[in-house]
Design a protein around this motif. Structure first.
Motif, PDB file in Angstrom:
ATOM      1  N   GLN A   1       0.832  -1.205   0.000  1.00  0.00           N
ATOM      2  CA  GLN A   1       0.000   0.000   0.000  1.00  0.00           C
ATOM      3  C   GLN A   1       0.868   1.257   0.000  1.00  0.00           C
ATOM      4  OE1 GLN A   1      -3.218  -0.300  -0.393  1.00  0.00           O
ATOM      5  NE2 GLN A   1      -3.556   1.883  -0.480  1.00  0.00           N
ATOM      6  N   GLN A   2       1.919   1.258   0.807  1.00  0.00           N
ATOM      7  CA  GLN A   2       2.822   2.408   0.858  1.00  0.00           C
ATOM      8  C   GLN A   2       3.510   2.612  -0.492  1.00  0.00           C
ATOM      9  OE1 GLN A   2       5.854   2.169   3.863  1.00  0.00           O
ATOM     10  NE2 GLN A   2       6.831   4.050   3.189  1.00  0.00           N
ATOM     11  N   ALA A   3       3.965   1.533  -1.117  1.00  0.00           N
ATOM     12  CA  ALA A   3       4.615   1.639  -2.427  1.00  0.00           C
ATOM     13  C   ALA A   3       3.639   2.169  -3.468  1.00  0.00           C
ATOM     14  CB  ALA A   3       5.165   0.275  -2.851  1.00  0.00           C
ATOM     15  N   PHE A   4       2.387   1.741  -3.407  1.00  0.00           N
ATOM     16  CA  PHE A   4       1.397   2.218  -4.350  1.00  0.00           C
ATOM     17  C   PHE A   4       1.129   3.703  -4.152  1.00  0.00           C
ATOM     18  CE2 PHE A   4      -3.109   2.827  -5.627  1.00  0.00           C
ATOM     19  CZ  PHE A   4      -2.939   2.607  -6.977  1.00  0.00           C
ATOM     20  N   GLU A   5       1.058   4.132  -2.913  1.00  0.00           N
ATOM     21  CA  GLU A   5       0.849   5.557  -2.636  1.00  0.00           C
ATOM     22  C   GLU A   5       2.028   6.391  -3.143  1.00  0.00           C
ATOM     23  OE1 GLU A   5      -1.848   7.123  -1.601  1.00  0.00           O
ATOM     24  OE2 GLU A   5      -2.903   5.197  -1.496  1.00  0.00           O
ATOM     25  N   GLU A   6       3.242   5.900  -2.940  1.00  0.00           N
ATOM     26  CA  GLU A   6       4.419   6.609  -3.445  1.00  0.00           C
ATOM     27  C   GLU A   6       4.385   6.674  -4.966  1.00  0.00           C
ATOM     28  OE1 GLU A   6       7.920   4.782  -1.854  1.00  0.00           O
ATOM     29  OE2 GLU A   6       7.307   5.197   0.214  1.00  0.00           O
ATOM     30  N   TYR A   7       3.985   5.601  -5.612  1.00  0.00           N
ATOM     31  CA  TYR A   7       3.852   5.567  -7.065  1.00  0.00           C
ATOM     32  C   TYR A   7       2.835   6.608  -7.529  1.00  0.00           C
ATOM     33  CZ  TYR A   7       1.992   3.933 -11.536  1.00  0.00           C
ATOM     34  OH  TYR A   7       1.535   3.870 -12.818  1.00  0.00           O
ATOM     35  N   ARG A   8       1.683   6.658  -6.873  1.00  0.00           N
ATOM     36  CA  ARG A   8       0.646   7.619  -7.260  1.00  0.00           C
ATOM     37  C   ARG A   8       1.133   9.045  -7.085  1.00  0.00           C
ATOM     38  NH1 ARG A   8      -4.745   5.978  -4.306  1.00  0.00           N
ATOM     39  NH2 ARG A   8      -5.191   8.102  -4.919  1.00  0.00           N
ATOM     40  N   GLU A   9       1.862   9.328  -6.005  1.00  0.00           N
ATOM     41  CA  GLU A   9       2.376  10.675  -5.767  1.00  0.00           C
ATOM     42  C   GLU A   9       3.394  11.074  -6.843  1.00  0.00           C
ATOM     43  OE1 GLU A   9       1.546  13.121  -3.587  1.00  0.00           O
ATOM     44  OE2 GLU A   9      -0.143  11.799  -3.111  1.00  0.00           O
ATOM     45  N   LYS A  10       4.257  10.138  -7.225  1.00  0.00           N
ATOM     46  CA  LYS A  10       5.238  10.440  -8.264  1.00  0.00           C
ATOM     47  C   LYS A  10       4.580  10.680  -9.605  1.00  0.00           C
ATOM     48  CE  LYS A  10       9.150   8.082  -6.172  1.00  0.00           C
ATOM     49  NZ  LYS A  10      10.085   6.955  -6.253  1.00  0.00           N
ATOM     50  N   ARG A  11       3.547   9.883  -9.925  1.00  0.00           N
ATOM     51  CA  ARG A  11       2.829  10.085 -11.184  1.00  0.00           C
ATOM     52  C   ARG A  11       2.093  11.425 -11.158  1.00  0.00           C
ATOM     53  NH1 ARG A  11       1.672   6.389 -15.490  1.00  0.00           N
ATOM     54  NH2 ARG A  11      -0.318   7.454 -15.459  1.00  0.00           N
ATOM     55  N   LYS A  12       1.546  11.746 -10.004  1.00  0.00           N
ATOM     56  CA  LYS A  12       0.803  12.999  -9.871  1.00  0.00           C
ATOM     57  C   LYS A  12       1.731  14.210 -10.041  1.00  0.00           C
ATOM     58  CE  LYS A  12      -2.465  15.054  -6.617  1.00  0.00           C
ATOM     59  NZ  LYS A  12      -3.057  14.904  -5.292  1.00  0.00           N
ATOM     60  N   SER A  13       2.915  14.143  -9.446  1.00  0.00           N
ATOM     61  CA  SER A  13       3.852  15.274  -9.533  1.00  0.00           C
ATOM     62  C   SER A  13       4.523  15.335 -10.906  1.00  0.00           C
ATOM     63  CB  SER A  13       4.910  15.174  -8.427  1.00  0.00           C
ATOM     64  OG  SER A  13       5.705  14.021  -8.600  1.00  0.00           O
ATOM     65  N   ALA A  14       4.597  14.207 -11.619  1.00  0.00           N
ATOM     66  CA  ALA A  14       5.205  14.186 -12.960  1.00  0.00           C
ATOM     67  C   ALA A  14       4.250  14.727 -14.017  1.00  0.00           C
ATOM     68  CB  ALA A  14       5.647  12.779 -13.327  1.00  0.00           C
ATOM     69  N   ALA A  15       2.981  14.702 -13.737  1.00  0.00           N
ATOM     70  CA  ALA A  15       1.988  15.123 -14.733  1.00  0.00           C
ATOM     71  C   ALA A  15       1.815  16.617 -14.799  1.00  0.00           C
ATOM     72  CB  ALA A  15       0.634  14.492 -14.414  1.00  0.00           C
TER      73      ALA A  15
END
Length: 76
Positions: free
Chosen positions: A62-76
């Motif tokens: 769950q933590q890894a998924f949240e980190e992934y979502r945050e990185k995708r969000k900041s990259a967009a």
């Protein structure tokens, strides 16, 4: 860490090259080290009976998924 000397057949050196033979041996030794560490980790996890590993893995996922979502969000 130790240094070892090995005798290697000349035809291998001629066919593959000294650098490739050295890299091959280094890669195999690293693989064996990782297998050893994996075995130690498995033993330690098995011995730790007071830990709910299913929950620990789910929390890490769950933590890894949240980190992934945050990185995708900041990259967009």
């Amino acid at each position: 860490m130790a240094t070892i000397q090995l005798q290697v057949q000349d035809d291998l050196i001629q066919q593959l090259g000294l650098g490739a033979v050295k890299q091959l041996l280094e890669d195999e030794l690293m693989f064996q080290r990782i297998k050893l560490l994996e075995s130690r980790i498995q033993s330690a996890m098995h011995d730790a009976t007071d830990v709910n590993w299913q929950q620990e893995f789910e929390d890490a996922r769950q933590q890894a998924f949240e980190e992934y979502r945050e990185k995708r969000k900041s990259a967009a």
